[in-house]
Design an enzyme around this catalytic site. Structure first.
Site, PDB file in Angstrom:
ATOM      1  N   ASP A 129       0.844  -1.200   0.000  1.00 22.83           N
ATOM      2  CA  ASP A 129       0.000   0.000   0.000  1.00 22.83           C
ATOM      3  C   ASP A 129       0.878   1.248   0.000  1.00 22.83           C
ATOM      4  O   ASP A 129       1.210   1.796   1.042  1.00 22.83           O
ATOM      5  CB  ASP A 129      -0.924  -0.018   1.227  1.00 22.83           C
ATOM      6  CG  ASP A 129      -1.923   1.131   1.217  1.00 22.83           C
ATOM      7  OD1 ASP A 129      -1.997   1.847   0.198  1.00 22.83           O
ATOM      8  OD2 ASP A 129      -2.626   1.319   2.226  1.00 22.83           O
ATOM      9  N   TRP A 130       1.249   1.680  -1.195  1.00 20.55           N
ATOM     10  CA  TRP A 130       2.053   2.885  -1.388  1.00 20.55           C
ATOM     11  C   TRP A 130       1.230   3.887  -2.189  1.00 20.55           C
ATOM     12  O   TRP A 130       1.016   3.710  -3.385  1.00 20.55           O
ATOM     13  CB  TRP A 130       3.338   2.555  -2.153  1.00 20.55           C
ATOM     14  CG  TRP A 130       4.341   1.755  -1.374  1.00 20.55           C
ATOM     15  CD1 TRP A 130       4.335   1.483  -0.041  1.00 20.55           C
ATOM     16  CD2 TRP A 130       5.522   1.136  -1.899  1.00 20.55           C
ATOM     17  NE1 TRP A 130       5.422   0.735   0.304  1.00 20.55           N
ATOM     18  CE2 TRP A 130       6.176   0.503  -0.812  1.00 20.55           C
ATOM     19  CE3 TRP A 130       6.082   1.060  -3.172  1.00 20.55           C
ATOM     20  CZ2 TRP A 130       7.369  -0.207  -0.969  1.00 20.55           C
ATOM     21  CZ3 TRP A 130       7.273   0.362  -3.331  1.00 20.55           C
ATOM     22  CH2 TRP A 130       7.914  -0.265  -2.240  1.00 20.55           C
ATOM     23  N   GLU A 131       0.794   4.961  -1.546  1.00 20.48           N
ATOM     24  CA  GLU A 131      -0.149   5.868  -2.199  1.00 20.48           C
ATOM     25  C   GLU A 131       0.332   7.308  -2.329  1.00 20.48           C
ATOM     26  O   GLU A 131      -0.401   8.147  -2.850  1.00 20.48           O
ATOM     27  CB  GLU A 131      -1.481   5.857  -1.438  1.00 20.48           C
ATOM     28  CG  GLU A 131      -2.137   4.486  -1.333  1.00 20.48           C
ATOM     29  CD  GLU A 131      -3.427   4.527  -0.525  1.00 20.48           C
ATOM     30  OE1 GLU A 131      -4.298   5.355  -0.851  1.00 20.48           O
ATOM     31  OE2 GLU A 131      -3.550   3.744   0.443  1.00 20.48           O
ATOM     32  N   TYR A 132       1.541   7.619  -1.863  1.00 23.20           N
ATOM     33  CA  TYR A 132       1.968   9.018  -1.865  1.00 23.20           C
ATOM     34  C   TYR A 132       2.260   9.538  -3.265  1.00 23.20           C
ATOM     35  O   TYR A 132       2.010  10.703  -3.561  1.00 23.20           O
ATOM     36  CB  TYR A 132       3.184   9.207  -0.951  1.00 23.20           C
ATOM     37  CG  TYR A 132       2.809   9.202   0.504  1.00 23.20           C
ATOM     38  CD1 TYR A 132       2.345  10.361   1.126  1.00 23.20           C
ATOM     39  CD2 TYR A 132       2.873   8.028   1.252  1.00 23.20           C
ATOM     40  CE1 TYR A 132       1.983  10.357   2.464  1.00 23.20           C
ATOM     41  CE2 TYR A 132       2.514   8.010   2.592  1.00 23.20           C
ATOM     42  CZ  TYR A 132       2.062   9.174   3.192  1.00 23.20           C
ATOM     43  OH  TYR A 132       1.685   9.157   4.510  1.00 23.20           O
TER      44      TYR A 132
END
EC number: 3.2.1.35
Length: 481
Positions: free
Chosen positions: A145-148
């Site tokens: 979960d990488w959303e930046y």
């Protein structure tokens, strides 16, 4: 292979077609009639499962309140201390050295993927994988979960624009005589190349370390159909976003599963827009699942929530359960993942509310859909495939007929399904659903063992004729150009 009749072809192509066009048409028809098979289910050949990814173990620890989660064969908590679970989610601080900027513009791990050593990151990521997934034979869901930031320059808008700004500054600081055009070009190229390498090599490491795990990135693919309040909202994915998803072939080829998200809003509760929002997002993921270099369609696990985005403790209505979970099952997803955060366990009252919802509307509906998917798989696909809609946009669902089945709930929140499908029930399923065969099987009912050079998957239904026509016409026009 299903071949169109001469009359049907005339409906599609009304001008003479050269031999090269016919060859292209042949391959298009062959690819459509030979869709990739589905990967075998991860749990006891269940065609559709529900996974639980919420920290509700805290309800037992803090308030001695136990939730019955037997309907979820795959369970995991997103808390940082949780290890060895069959749903493992990796946030930015749990997998290597993910570069990002805080809302105040403070760089973490260099801020940009261009600024971090990929090798150093992978060494730390390897340690983190061994810590959070100690079992080498892990076969569950591994979700990054990488959303930046997003790996495509054009998609880093709004708050994510900082990654474009910082990338431009990185280039401009290298030399005083670089034109604005060159700065933009070099910033874009260096960012995208670094972002691609960062994401691709990280998931490659995960698959190498735990090869049986279903590794993928949360919120990929995204449909970007968020304009849910627009007049005449159709739910369809913008054309530009579909093309951008196509450009991410390197990511789909690197993944072992897809994890789209369909969190919805209370302000749209029970509306057609929630249905449209969910339907197109899942459909886009199913499209992407077949576009890889794998010899099977990637399994799609759709993330959803107990509650609404704008009111997290107001749980989904029965209609919205259908519009999210029901849509996912009918469109051919391998399962849904119900996510929740610490707000669910912030008080005993919250835990009690979660328990009541799980032991009533949510639990009953999951029992209904999962059993209906099993019944359809058994009777239509001989348990060698999962049922998907013949017409993807049709209002047909994998639901048990209440005249044939009864769902009983025990006092401790466990659900038992009693009954048997009637001949009429099975006929309705056969009219509205077809089989997506698992690897190794083929045929309309998936009874045949797949040959080495044969086809498997879903045979096109009569309703697919218009799609075939459009593809044929498009191919003809492209050749003429």
């Amino acid at each position: 292979m299903k071949v169109l009749s001469e009359g049907q072809l005339k409906l599609c192509v009304v001008q003479p077609v050269h031999l090269t066009s016919w060859l292209l048409i042949f391959f298009i028809l062959k690819s459509i009639s030979c869709l990739k098979p589905a990967r075998l289910p991860i749990y006891q050949r269940k065609p559709f499962i529900a996974a639980w990814n919420a920290p509700t173990d805290q309800c037992l620890i803090k308030y001695n309140l136990r939730l019955n989660l037997k309907m979820f064969p795959v369970i995991g908590s997103p808390l940082a201390k949780a290890r060895g679970q069959n749903v493992t989610i990796f946030y930015v601080n749990r997998l290597g050295y993910y570069p990002w900027y805080t809302s105040q513009g403070v760089p973490i791990n260099g801020g940009l993927p261009q600024n971090i050593s990929l090798q150093v990151h992978l060494e730390k990521a390897d340690q983190d994988i061994n810590y959070y997934i100690p079992a080498e034979d892990f076969s569950g869901l591994a979700v990054i979960d990488w959303e930046y930031w997003r790996p495509q320059w054009a998609r880093n808008w709004n708050s994510k624009d900082v990654y474009r700004q910082k990338s431009r500054k990185l280039i401009s600081d290298m030399g005083k005589n670089v034109s604005a055009t060159d700065i933009e070009y070099l910033a874009k190229v260096t960012f995208e190349e670094s972002a691609k390498a960062f994401m691709k090599e990280t998931i490659k490491l995960g698959i190498k370390s735990r090869p049986k795990g279903l590794w993928g990135y949360y919120l990929y693919p995204d449909c970007h159909n968020y304009n849910v309040y627009a007049p005449n909202y159709s739910g369809s994915c913008p054309e530009d976003e579909v093309l951008r998803n196509n450009e991410l072939s390197w990511l789909w080829n690197s993944s072992a599963a897809l994890y789209p998200s369909i969190g919805v809003w209370k302000s749209l509760g029970d509306s057609e827009n929630i249905l449209r929002f969910s339907k197109f997002r899942v459909h886009e993921s199913m499209r992407i699942s077949t576009m890889t270099s794998h010899d099977y369609a990637l399994p799609v696990f759709v993330y959803t929530r107990l509650g609404y985005r704008d009111e997290p403790l107001f749980f989904l209505s029965k209609q919205d359960l259908v519009s999210t979970i029901g849509e996912s099952a009918a469109l051919g997803a391998a399962g849904i993942v119900i996510w929740g955060d610490m707000n669910l366990t912030a008080s005993k009252a919250n835990c009690t509310k979660v328990k009541q919802f799980v032991s009533s509307d949510l639990g009953s509906y999951i029992a209904n859909v999962t059993r209906a998917a099993e019944v359809c798989s058994l009777h239509l696909c001989r348990n060698n495939g999962r049922c998907i809609r013949k017409m993807w946009n049709a209002p047909s669902y994998l639901h048990l007929n209440p005249a044939s089945y009864h769902i009983e709930a025990s006092e401790d929140g466990e659900f038992t399904v009693k009954g048997k499908a009637s001949d009429t029930d099975l006929a309705v399923m056969a009219d509205t659903f077809s089989c997506h065969c698992y690897q190794g099987y083929e045929g309309a009912d998936c009874r045949e063992i797949k040959t080495a050079d044969g086809c498997s998957g879903v045979s096109p239904s009569p309703g697919s004729l218009m799609t075939l026509c459009l593809l044929l016409l498009a191919s003809y026009r492209s050749i003429q150009l």
